[in-house]
Design a protein around this motif. Structure first.
Motif, PDB file in Angstrom:
ATOM      1  N   ARG A  42       0.832  -1.210   0.000  1.00 19.33           N
ATOM      2  CA  ARG A  42       0.000   0.000   0.000  1.00 19.33           C
ATOM      3  C   ARG A  42       0.863   1.254   0.000  1.00 19.33           C
ATOM      4  O   ARG A  42       0.612   2.195  -0.755  1.00 19.33           O
TER       5      ARG A  42
ATOM      6  N   LEU B 128      -5.778   1.836  -6.474  1.00 20.96           N
ATOM      7  CA  LEU B 128      -5.956   0.382  -6.452  1.00 20.96           C
ATOM      8  C   LEU B 128      -6.393  -0.113  -7.832  1.00 20.96           C
ATOM      9  O   LEU B 128      -5.933  -1.152  -8.301  1.00 20.96           O
TER      10      LEU B 128
ATOM     11  N   SER C 106      -4.371  -2.903  -9.808  1.00 23.17           N
ATOM     12  CA  SER C 106      -5.052  -4.186  -9.986  1.00 23.17           C
ATOM     13  C   SER C 106      -5.182  -4.534 -11.465  1.00 23.17           C
ATOM     14  O   SER C 106      -5.011  -5.693 -11.850  1.00 23.17           O
TER      15      SER C 106
ATOM     16  N   SER D 180      -7.164  -5.090  -2.618  1.00 22.29           N
ATOM     17  CA  SER D 180      -7.491  -4.330  -1.415  1.00 22.29           C
ATOM     18  C   SER D 180      -7.367  -5.210  -0.174  1.00 22.29           C
ATOM     19  O   SER D 180      -6.820  -4.782   0.859  1.00 22.29           O
ATOM     20  N   GLU D 181      -7.862  -6.442  -0.247  1.00 19.04           N
ATOM     21  CA  GLU D 181      -7.750  -7.361   0.890  1.00 19.04           C
ATOM     22  C   GLU D 181      -6.301  -7.709   1.191  1.00 19.04           C
ATOM     23  O   GLU D 181      -5.909  -7.824   2.362  1.00 19.04           O
TER      24      GLU D 181
ATOM     25  N   GLU E  85      -3.696  -5.713   0.603  1.00 22.39           N
ATOM     26  CA  GLU E  85      -3.113  -4.518   1.224  1.00 22.39           C
ATOM     27  C   GLU E  85      -3.547  -4.356   2.674  1.00 22.39           C
ATOM     28  O   GLU E  85      -2.791  -3.842   3.488  1.00 22.39           O
ATOM     29  N   ARG E  86      -4.746  -4.782   3.011  1.00 23.54           N
ATOM     30  CA  ARG E  86      -5.230  -4.681   4.398  1.00 23.54           C
ATOM     31  C   ARG E  86      -4.758  -5.846   5.261  1.00 23.54           C
ATOM     32  O   ARG E  86      -5.061  -5.892   6.452  1.00 23.54           O
TER      33      ARG E  86
END
Length: 113
Positions: free
Chosen positions: A13, A23, A27, A38-39, A41-42
């Motif tokens: 990120r 993103l 992506s 996103s998942e 990166e989290r």
């Protein structure tokens, strides 16, 4: 506990944001769904080695550099965790003792002893 997927997600990120990219852009370049990236990166999902290589290519960052950055992050997080454990086990961080006190209006108040 230090989790590799969280450290990796944070590094990805930060790299993407430093480049001023969205993103959606990364992506698309990495052939990965926006939601899955996103998942990752989290720190909620773990990327396969193939997907991680694709994301690094999309970010124009060598995989070895990304892994080195993540290894440094994990090392720092482990050291901080070990230091906290040491402080707690040596008794330097003592829990507060509480006592109940009744104020003039008859309400119970908890205060530090």
């Amino acid at each position: 506990m230090v989790l590799l997927r969280r450290e990796l997600g944070d590094a990805l990120r930060e790299t993407r944001q430093t480049q001023g990219r969205t993103l959606r852009e990364v992506s698309a370049s990495a052939s990965c769904s926006l939601g899955y990236l996103s998942e990752i990166e989290r720190g909620e999902k773990e990327a396969s080695s193939e997907l991680l290589a694709s994301i690094c290519r999309a970010l124009d960052v060598p995989l070895s550099d990304m892994l080195s950055d993540v290894a440094d992050r994990v090392s720092l997080a482990e050291a901080a965790e070990q230091q906290m454990t040491s402080v707690l086990t040596e008794g330097l961080a003592k829990p507060l003792r509480h006592r109940k006190v009744v104020d003039p209006q008859g309400r119970t108040v908890i205060s530090a002893a």
